[in-house]
Design a protein around this motif. Structure first.
Motif, PDB file in Angstrom:
ATOM      1  N   ASP A  16       0.816  -1.215   0.000  1.00 18.57           N
ATOM      2  CA  ASP A  16       0.000   0.000   0.000  1.00 18.57           C
ATOM      3  C   ASP A  16       0.846   1.261   0.000  1.00 18.57           C
ATOM      4  OD1 ASP A  16      -2.595  -1.298   0.206  1.00 18.57           O
ATOM      5  OD2 ASP A  16      -1.953  -1.875   2.227  1.00 18.57           O
ATOM      6  N   ALA A  17       2.161   1.100   0.103  1.00 15.33           N
ATOM      7  CA  ALA A  17       3.067   2.243   0.258  1.00 15.33           C
ATOM      8  C   ALA A  17       3.898   2.458  -1.003  1.00 15.33           C
ATOM      9  CB  ALA A  17       3.989   2.012   1.453  1.00 15.33           C
ATOM     10  N   ASP A  18       4.103   3.711  -1.337  1.00 18.02           N
ATOM     11  CA  ASP A  18       4.948   4.072  -2.472  1.00 18.02           C
ATOM     12  C   ASP A  18       5.765   5.301  -2.084  1.00 18.02           C
ATOM     13  OD1 ASP A  18       6.111   4.256  -4.975  1.00 18.02           O
ATOM     14  OD2 ASP A  18       4.388   5.298  -5.857  1.00 18.02           O
ATOM     15  N   PHE A  19       6.961   5.056  -1.588  1.00 29.41           N
ATOM     16  CA  PHE A  19       7.839   6.139  -1.148  1.00 29.41           C
ATOM     17  C   PHE A  19       9.102   6.149  -1.991  1.00 29.41           C
ATOM     18  CE2 PHE A  19       5.161   5.402   2.520  1.00 29.41           C
ATOM     19  CZ  PHE A  19       4.809   6.701   2.871  1.00 29.41           C
ATOM     20  N   ILE A  20       9.692   7.326  -2.134  1.00 31.51           N
ATOM     21  CA  ILE A  20      10.872   7.478  -2.984  1.00 31.51           C
ATOM     22  C   ILE A  20      12.110   6.842  -2.355  1.00 31.51           C
ATOM     23  CG2 ILE A  20      11.609   9.744  -2.163  1.00 31.51           C
ATOM     24  CD1 ILE A  20      12.071  10.428  -5.164  1.00 31.51           C
ATOM     25  N   GLY A  21      12.176   6.840  -1.034  1.00 33.80           N
ATOM     26  CA  GLY A  21      13.310   6.218  -0.357  1.00 33.80           C
ATOM     27  C   GLY A  21      14.200   7.211   0.353  1.00 33.80           C
ATOM     28  N   GLU A  22      15.250   6.694   0.887  1.00 33.59           N
ATOM     29  CA  GLU A  22      16.154   7.430   1.774  1.00 33.59           C
ATOM     30  C   GLU A  22      16.710   8.711   1.138  1.00 33.59           C
ATOM     31  OE1 GLU A  22      20.320   6.406   3.957  1.00 33.59           O
ATOM     32  OE2 GLU A  22      18.743   4.867   4.012  1.00 33.59           O
ATOM     33  N   ILE A  23      16.740   9.763   1.951  1.00 32.79           N
ATOM     34  CA  ILE A  23      17.290  11.061   1.542  1.00 32.79           C
ATOM     35  C   ILE A  23      18.520  11.343   2.399  1.00 32.79           C
ATOM     36  CG2 ILE A  23      16.836  13.546   1.400  1.00 32.79           C
ATOM     37  CD1 ILE A  23      15.213  11.869  -0.595  1.00 32.79           C
ATOM     38  N   LYS A  24      19.585  11.776   1.770  1.00 28.80           N
ATOM     39  CA  LYS A  24      20.828  12.071   2.486  1.00 28.80           C
ATOM     40  C   LYS A  24      20.666  13.296   3.382  1.00 28.80           C
ATOM     41  CE  LYS A  24      23.754   9.991  -0.968  1.00 28.80           C
ATOM     42  NZ  LYS A  24      24.634  10.172  -2.082  1.00 28.80           N
ATOM     43  N   GLU A  25      21.375  13.235   4.494  1.00 30.23           N
ATOM     44  CA  GLU A  25      21.340  14.302   5.494  1.00 30.23           C
ATOM     45  C   GLU A  25      21.672  15.666   4.882  1.00 30.23           C
ATOM     46  OE1 GLU A  25      20.227  15.002   9.292  1.00 30.23           O
ATOM     47  OE2 GLU A  25      20.728  12.950   8.772  1.00 30.23           O
ATOM     48  N   GLN A  26      22.635  15.709   3.974  1.00 30.56           N
ATOM     49  CA  GLN A  26      23.036  16.995   3.395  1.00 30.56           C
ATOM     50  C   GLN A  26      21.917  17.596   2.545  1.00 30.56           C
ATOM     51  OE1 GLN A  26      25.978  14.334   1.320  1.00 30.56           O
ATOM     52  NE2 GLN A  26      26.282  16.214   0.175  1.00 30.56           N
ATOM     53  N   ILE A  27      21.068  16.778   1.934  1.00 35.75           N
ATOM     54  CA  ILE A  27      19.923  17.298   1.170  1.00 35.75           C
ATOM     55  C   ILE A  27      18.883  17.879   2.126  1.00 35.75           C
ATOM     56  CG2 ILE A  27      18.007  16.646  -0.343  1.00 35.75           C
ATOM     57  CD1 ILE A  27      19.946  14.602  -1.623  1.00 35.75           C
ATOM     58  N   ILE A  28      18.680  17.210   3.253  1.00 30.17           N
ATOM     59  CA  ILE A  28      17.753  17.717   4.272  1.00 30.17           C
ATOM     60  C   ILE A  28      18.272  19.041   4.821  1.00 30.17           C
ATOM     61  CG2 ILE A  28      16.700  17.254   6.521  1.00 30.17           C
ATOM     62  CD1 ILE A  28      16.884  14.224   5.765  1.00 30.17           C
ATOM     63  N   ASP A  29      19.561  19.091   5.140  1.00 29.85           N
ATOM     64  CA  ASP A  29      20.165  20.334   5.644  1.00 29.85           C
ATOM     65  C   ASP A  29      20.037  21.460   4.627  1.00 29.85           C
ATOM     66  OD1 ASP A  29      20.891  18.952   7.953  1.00 29.85           O
ATOM     67  OD2 ASP A  29      22.977  18.661   7.320  1.00 29.85           O
ATOM     68  N   SER A  30      20.231  21.140   3.361  1.00 21.34           N
ATOM     69  CA  SER A  30      20.126  22.134   2.292  1.00 21.34           C
ATOM     70  C   SER A  30      18.704  22.685   2.191  1.00 21.34           C
ATOM     71  CB  SER A  30      20.558  21.513   0.969  1.00 21.34           C
ATOM     72  OG  SER A  30      20.408  22.414  -0.083  1.00 21.34           O
ATOM     73  N   ALA A  31      17.711  21.809   2.319  1.00 20.91           N
ATOM     74  CA  ALA A  31      16.308  22.248   2.280  1.00 20.91           C
ATOM     75  C   ALA A  31      15.995  23.156   3.462  1.00 20.91           C
ATOM     76  CB  ALA A  31      15.376  21.041   2.265  1.00 20.91           C
ATOM     77  N   GLU A  32      16.540  22.827   4.629  1.00 24.28           N
ATOM     78  CA  GLU A  32      16.352  23.706   5.790  1.00 24.28           C
ATOM     79  C   GLU A  32      16.937  25.088   5.511  1.00 24.28           C
ATOM     80  OE1 GLU A  32      16.316  21.021   9.820  1.00 24.28           O
ATOM     81  OE2 GLU A  32      18.271  21.377   8.902  1.00 24.28           O
ATOM     82  N   SER A  33      18.123  25.117   4.952  1.00 21.37           N
ATOM     83  CA  SER A  33      18.767  26.394   4.636  1.00 21.37           C
ATOM     84  C   SER A  33      17.957  27.167   3.610  1.00 21.37           C
ATOM     85  CB  SER A  33      20.187  26.178   4.105  1.00 21.37           C
ATOM     86  OG  SER A  33      21.007  25.646   5.104  1.00 21.37           O
ATOM     87  N   GLU A  34      17.505  26.473   2.593  1.00 16.73           N
ATOM     88  CA  GLU A  34      16.729  27.113   1.529  1.00 16.73           C
ATOM     89  C   GLU A  34      15.438  27.733   2.059  1.00 16.73           C
ATOM     90  OE1 GLU A  34      14.789  25.870  -2.776  1.00 16.73           O
ATOM     91  OE2 GLU A  34      16.090  24.452  -1.733  1.00 16.73           O
ATOM     92  N   LEU A  35      14.802  27.056   3.012  1.00 12.86           N
ATOM     93  CA  LEU A  35      13.546  27.540   3.577  1.00 12.86           C
ATOM     94  C   LEU A  35      13.746  28.358   4.848  1.00 12.86           C
ATOM     95  CD1 LEU A  35      11.370  24.358   3.027  1.00 12.86           C
ATOM     96  CD2 LEU A  35      11.304  26.493   1.709  1.00 12.86           C
ATOM     97  N   ASN A  36      14.988  28.411   5.333  1.00 15.70           N
ATOM     98  CA  ASN A  36      15.341  29.174   6.526  1.00 15.70           C
ATOM     99  C   ASN A  36      14.552  28.732   7.761  1.00 15.70           C
ATOM    100  OD1 ASN A  36      16.951  31.069   7.831  1.00 15.70           O
ATOM    101  ND2 ASN A  36      15.402  32.669   7.616  1.00 15.70           N
TER     102      ASN A  36
END
Length: 155
Positions: A16-36
């Motif tokens: 029942d699940a369809d997920f893209i999968g694991e995201i690297k920490e640096q991508i998460i950190d980058s998104a935080e920076s981008e959104l402040n």
């Protein structure tokens, strides 16, 4: 932790699940920076483990796709900030599917990746910002996800 219970449901229902999968920490950190903002711990754990996707028809926006539209959390958050005045401490991660209602994480109290004190609040697309109520829907992303999955399993 509530988020771990939600993860158990996801793991117990792979068909029942369809997920893209694991995201690297640096991508998460980058998104935080981008959104402040700093993401709360339960949402960071979700992003790290699943990225984005859906289960039982419930689509959770996140990271891991080209930033060209939904289900990119960064894209929709930036769109709502630019076009509708969404406050900068909110990030949009879910559409209820009716009446332009979205759910956002209020990241105003999140100091670091170990804080999980971001309430889930509603945002109504098209409603002037001064008329928004930002009603609290859940105490955390983990609580929201667990409740949503449990309700979807019952339907």
């Amino acid at each position: 932790m509530l988020i771990n219970k939600a993860f158990e449901i996801i793991e117990d229902h792979p068909d029942d699940a369809d997920f893209i999968g694991e995201i690297k920490e640096q991508i998460i950190d980058s998104a935080e920076s981008e959104l402040n903002v700093k993401f709360p711990m339960s949402y960071r754990l979700f992003l790290k483990k699943y990225g984005l996707g859906d289960i039982f028809g419930e689509e959770i926006y996140g990271l891991g796709v080209e930033e060209n539209g939904v289900p990119s959390m960064t894209w929709i958050t930036k769109q709502f900030r630019q076009e509708e005045g969404l406050p900068n401490h909110l990030i949009c991660f879910y559409s209820t599917g009716y009446d332009g209602v979205y759910f956002c994480l209020d990241c105003s109290n999140v100091q670091n990746q170990y804080d999980d004190n971001a309430k889930v609040v509603s945002f109504v697309s098209g409603l002037p910002i001064e008329e928004q109520k930002f009603e609290v829907e859940a105490g955390s992303f983990g609580e929201f996800l667990l409740n949503t999955l449990q309700e979807s399993m019952e339907d």
